[in-house]
Design a protein around this motif. Structure first.
Motif: not given
Length: 274
Positions: A76-99, A155-160
């Motif tokens: 449960a702890a691993t699942t919750a942590g990975q879902v939160i971290i992956s969602a935040m990182a995935g959204y950053a890669f999909a929507r933000f521009e950085f070096k 990939q999911w956030f980029k398709s939104m």
């Protein structure tokens, strides 16, 4: 002819599903059989007599509740942590521009191609340096980060579509509020799919818990199941072993049944298109 091919397709799929279910049905049946019936010869699906002694023996002769708690807490702890971290990182890669954005994402993709066995030795020494051997930290923290989860969410956030996010920003929402109130609810199918995959993978993990745990009180269910075979008797009690296996499978089945709606929608839709 088209109808015939459709019927044939369903027939083949049914045979495939049946071949997958038979071992589980037989395991469930064995868990309610006596030793005499198990070794009577032939294959019997319906227990006669029907007994709960195997479950009683499993509970009274092993610390199964402790093992169950360890597996549930870690998964449960691993699942919750990975879902939160992956969602935040995935959204950053999909929507933000950085070096070096593309280079970092490429490194994440490369990490997916490295066999997990390669990382075991360096991970073990890292856990040892932090004095986390035989602790929950060593079982949970290495599983919080996964390239597959970041790639999937990106990939999911980029398709939104960006229209709703842009409208929310115009109304005064911050970047985090847009992510939390707009993007995450729309990404629920992908989040559920990632949660199912992560929970099942962590629940079934055997090699890593075997390496980083020493004491019996830190064992997870897969380790306990492996030790249960010859721990209490010189001859394996196959009925009790089947009962132990059934208990191990129950949480995974429940998690899949709860999340199957979103999981199926994710496969069918593949995201939200413009």
């Amino acid at each position: 002819m088209k109808k015939f091919y459709k019927i044939l397709c369903y027939f083949i799929l049914g045979l495939g599903a049946l071949s997958m279910l038979i071992p589980f049905v037989y395991m469930f049946s064995l868990s309610f059989m006596t030793d005499k019936q198990i070794f009577s010869g032939g294959v019997t699906i319906i227990p006669n007599p029907f007994t709960f002694e195997n479950y009683k023996y499993t509970v009274t002769n092993s610390d199964i509740f402790r093992y169950f708690y360890n597996s549930m807490f870690v998964a449960a702890a691993t699942t919750a942590g990975q879902v939160i971290i992956s969602a935040m990182a995935g959204y950053a890669f999909a929507r933000f521009e950085f070096k070096n954005k593309e280079i970092l994402f490429l490194l994440i993709l490369v990490s997916m191609m490295i066999p997990p066995q390669v990382n075991i030795v360096p991970l073990f020494f890292i856990m040892k340096q932090f004095h986390w051997i035989d602790t929950y930290q060593s079982l949970i923290i290495p599983g919080l980060f996964g390239g597959f989860g970041v790639f999937m969410m990106r990939q999911w956030f980029k398709s939104m579509p960006k229209d709703m996010e842009a409208s929310a920003e115009i109304d005064g929402c911050s970047k985090f509020e847009v992510f939390y109130k707009i993007a995450l609810p729309l990404a629920m199918p992908a989040l559920s799919t990632l949660a199912i995959f992560t929970f099942i993978t962590t629940w079934n993990s055997f090699m890593w818990p075997l390496i980083v745990t020493n004491s019996d009180c830190m064992r997870t269910l897969p380790l306990a199941l492996a030790n249960f075979k010859g721990s209490f008797r010189e001859i394996t009690d196959w009925g009790a072993l089947a009962a132990f296996s059934v208990i191990c499978c129950i949480p995974v089945i429940i998690v899949f049944l709860v999340g199957r709606k979103y999981f199926i929608n994710d496969i069918l839709n593949g995201g939200i298109k413009e």
